[in-house]
Design an enzyme around this catalytic site. Structure first.
Site, PDB file in Angstrom:
ATOM      1  N   LYS A  11      -4.365 -41.121 -32.278  1.00 53.84           N
ATOM      2  CA  LYS A  11      -4.200 -41.898 -31.042  1.00 53.84           C
ATOM      3  C   LYS A  11      -4.778 -43.313 -31.177  1.00 53.84           C
ATOM      4  O   LYS A  11      -5.507 -43.611 -32.144  1.00 53.84           O
ATOM      5  CB  LYS A  11      -4.847 -41.124 -29.896  1.00 53.84           C
ATOM      6  CG  LYS A  11      -4.200 -39.739 -29.682  1.00 53.84           C
ATOM      7  CD  LYS A  11      -4.781 -39.024 -28.473  1.00 53.84           C
ATOM      8  CE  LYS A  11      -4.149 -37.641 -28.312  1.00 53.84           C
ATOM      9  NZ  LYS A  11      -4.608 -36.960 -27.072  1.00 53.84           N
ATOM     10  N   TYR A  51       4.440 -37.126 -21.934  1.00 53.15           N
ATOM     11  CA  TYR A  51       3.416 -36.390 -21.186  1.00 53.15           C
ATOM     12  C   TYR A  51       3.908 -35.953 -19.804  1.00 53.15           C
ATOM     13  O   TYR A  51       3.086 -35.711 -18.907  1.00 53.15           O
ATOM     14  CB  TYR A  51       2.152 -37.255 -21.061  1.00 53.15           C
ATOM     15  CG  TYR A  51       1.397 -37.400 -22.370  1.00 53.15           C
ATOM     16  CD1 TYR A  51       0.749 -36.314 -22.946  1.00 53.15           C
ATOM     17  CD2 TYR A  51       1.334 -38.630 -23.023  1.00 53.15           C
ATOM     18  CE1 TYR A  51       0.065 -36.436 -24.145  1.00 53.15           C
ATOM     19  CE2 TYR A  51       0.650 -38.758 -24.230  1.00 53.15           C
ATOM     20  CZ  TYR A  51       0.015 -37.659 -24.775  1.00 53.15           C
ATOM     21  OH  TYR A  51      -0.661 -37.781 -25.960  1.00 53.15           O
ATOM     22  N   ASN A 114      -9.401 -38.880 -27.256  1.00 55.50           N
ATOM     23  CA  ASN A 114      -9.843 -37.762 -28.096  1.00 55.50           C
ATOM     24  C   ASN A 114      -9.226 -37.767 -29.497  1.00 55.50           C
ATOM     25  O   ASN A 114      -9.090 -36.736 -30.134  1.00 55.50           O
ATOM     26  CB  ASN A 114      -9.641 -36.426 -27.365  1.00 55.50           C
ATOM     27  CG  ASN A 114      -8.190 -36.127 -27.069  1.00 55.50           C
ATOM     28  OD1 ASN A 114      -7.316 -36.901 -27.409  1.00 55.50           O
ATOM     29  ND2 ASN A 114      -7.927 -34.992 -26.445  1.00 55.50           N
ATOM     30  N   HIS A 117      -3.812 -35.657 -31.387  1.00 53.48           N
ATOM     31  CA  HIS A 117      -3.015 -34.675 -30.634  1.00 53.48           C
ATOM     32  C   HIS A 117      -2.598 -33.571 -31.592  1.00 53.48           C
ATOM     33  O   HIS A 117      -2.349 -33.833 -32.769  1.00 53.48           O
ATOM     34  CB  HIS A 117      -1.766 -35.362 -30.070  1.00 53.48           C
ATOM     35  CG  HIS A 117      -0.750 -34.387 -29.524  1.00 53.48           C
ATOM     36  ND1 HIS A 117      -0.882 -33.820 -28.284  1.00 53.48           N
ATOM     37  CD2 HIS A 117       0.389 -33.877 -30.063  1.00 53.48           C
ATOM     38  CE1 HIS A 117       0.146 -32.994 -28.072  1.00 53.48           C
ATOM     39  NE2 HIS A 117       0.929 -33.012 -29.141  1.00 53.48           N
ATOM     40  N   GLU A 128       8.329 -32.362 -29.742  1.00 51.60           N
ATOM     41  CA  GLU A 128       7.527 -33.565 -30.014  1.00 51.60           C
ATOM     42  C   GLU A 128       7.944 -34.215 -31.333  1.00 51.60           C
ATOM     43  O   GLU A 128       7.958 -35.440 -31.453  1.00 51.60           O
ATOM     44  CB  GLU A 128       6.044 -33.185 -30.017  1.00 51.60           C
ATOM     45  CG  GLU A 128       5.556 -32.783 -28.635  1.00 51.60           C
ATOM     46  CD  GLU A 128       4.194 -32.088 -28.614  1.00 51.60           C
ATOM     47  OE1 GLU A 128       3.765 -31.696 -27.518  1.00 51.60           O
ATOM     48  OE2 GLU A 128       3.580 -31.937 -29.691  1.00 51.60           O
TER      49      GLU A 128
HETATM   50  P1  CMP Z   1      -3.634 -33.816 -25.821  1.00 49.45           P
HETATM   51  O1  CMP Z   1      -3.918 -32.362 -25.755  1.00 49.45           O
HETATM   52  O2  CMP Z   1      -3.331 -34.460 -27.083  1.00 49.45           O
HETATM   53  O3  CMP Z   1      -2.432 -34.122 -24.787  1.00 49.45           O
HETATM   54  C1  CMP Z   1      -2.690 -34.167 -23.392  1.00 49.45           C
HETATM   55  C2  CMP Z   1      -3.825 -35.113 -23.175  1.00 49.45           C
HETATM   56  O4  CMP Z   1      -4.203 -35.298 -21.843  1.00 49.45           O
HETATM   57  C3  CMP Z   1      -5.062 -34.545 -23.835  1.00 49.45           C
HETATM   58  O5  CMP Z   1      -4.899 -34.591 -25.220  1.00 49.45           O
HETATM   59  C4  CMP Z   1      -6.115 -35.459 -23.275  1.00 49.45           C
HETATM   60  O6  CMP Z   1      -6.143 -36.710 -23.949  1.00 49.45           O
HETATM   61  C5  CMP Z   1      -5.570 -35.684 -21.862  1.00 49.45           C
HETATM   62  N1  CMP Z   1      -6.283 -34.841 -20.928  1.00 49.45           N
HETATM   63  C6  CMP Z   1      -6.134 -33.518 -20.746  1.00 49.45           C
HETATM   64  N2  CMP Z   1      -6.944 -33.079 -19.767  1.00 49.45           N
HETATM   65  C7  CMP Z   1      -7.613 -34.149 -19.332  1.00 49.45           C
HETATM   66  C8  CMP Z   1      -8.597 -34.352 -18.322  1.00 49.45           C
HETATM   67  N3  CMP Z   1      -9.040 -33.347 -17.566  1.00 49.45           N
HETATM   68  N4  CMP Z   1      -9.077 -35.603 -18.143  1.00 49.45           N
HETATM   69  C9  CMP Z   1      -8.621 -36.615 -18.892  1.00 49.45           C
HETATM   70  N5  CMP Z   1      -7.676 -36.500 -19.866  1.00 49.45           N
HETATM   71  C10 CMP Z   1      -7.192 -35.280 -20.067  1.00 49.45           C
END
Ligand code: CMP
Length: 139
Positions: A11, A51, A114, A117, A128
């Site tokens: 990311k 998303y 984070n 993905h 995806e």
């Molecule tokens: P990822 O699982 O890659 O794809 C969905 C993304 O949404 C996830 O990573 C996080 O970056 C974001 N995400 C999911 N839950 C939360 C949350 N509670 N607060 C903020 N970001 C979130």
């Protein structure tokens, strides 16, 4: 049907902090083969569509803003049991909860930022992958 491929994105936060090499090293060391890879940037429309499942969540706007603010590395990885093994390698969505040694524990800074993905199912990995790659870009 279980496949041996998963889809990942490094990311914008990971690229901004110069972490591509470190993350790819972890991926290679864990036994994944890279079958497709590109540097790209998601548009607003791309991120909203990618998303879409989260569109009603309070974090959606922030997630789209984050994912469009700079380039990403999109990649397709191959390994037996790829989906589960890759999710174990990256760790929990929230880096605070991610296990020691996981990519998110090492490289992520928050729930949204984070670092990586990982697809959550074979069906989503296929969707995806098709979002970012054509067949001729996969080897
Ligand atoms: P990822 O699982 O890659 O794809 C969905 C993304 O949404 C996830 O990573 C996080 O970056 C974001 N995400 C999911 N839950 C939360 C949350 N509670 N607060 C903020 N970001 C979130």
């Amino acid at each position: 049907m279980r496949t041996n491929r998963t889809f990942t994105m490094l990311k914008p936060d990971a690229l901004e902090k110069g972490m591509i090499g470190g993350i790819l090293e972890k991926i290679n060391s864990a036994g994944f083969r890279i079958v497709g890879m590109k540097l790209t940037q998601m548009s607003q429309k791309d991120a909203e569509s990618f998303y879409a499942v989260h569109s009603n969540r309070p974090f959606f706007e922030g997630l789209v803003a984050f994912m469009t603010r700079g380039p990403i590395v999109a990649a397709v990885l191959e390994k037996e049991n790829a989906i589960e093994d890759f999710r174990a390698l990256i760790g929990a969505t929230n880096p605070v909860e991610a296990a020691e040694g996981t990519i998110r524990k090492l490289f992520a800074s928050s729930m949204t930022e984070n670092a990586v993905h990982g697809s959550d199912s074979d069906a989503n990995a296929a969707i995806e992958t098709a979002f970012h790659f054509s067949e001729r870009e996969l080897f």
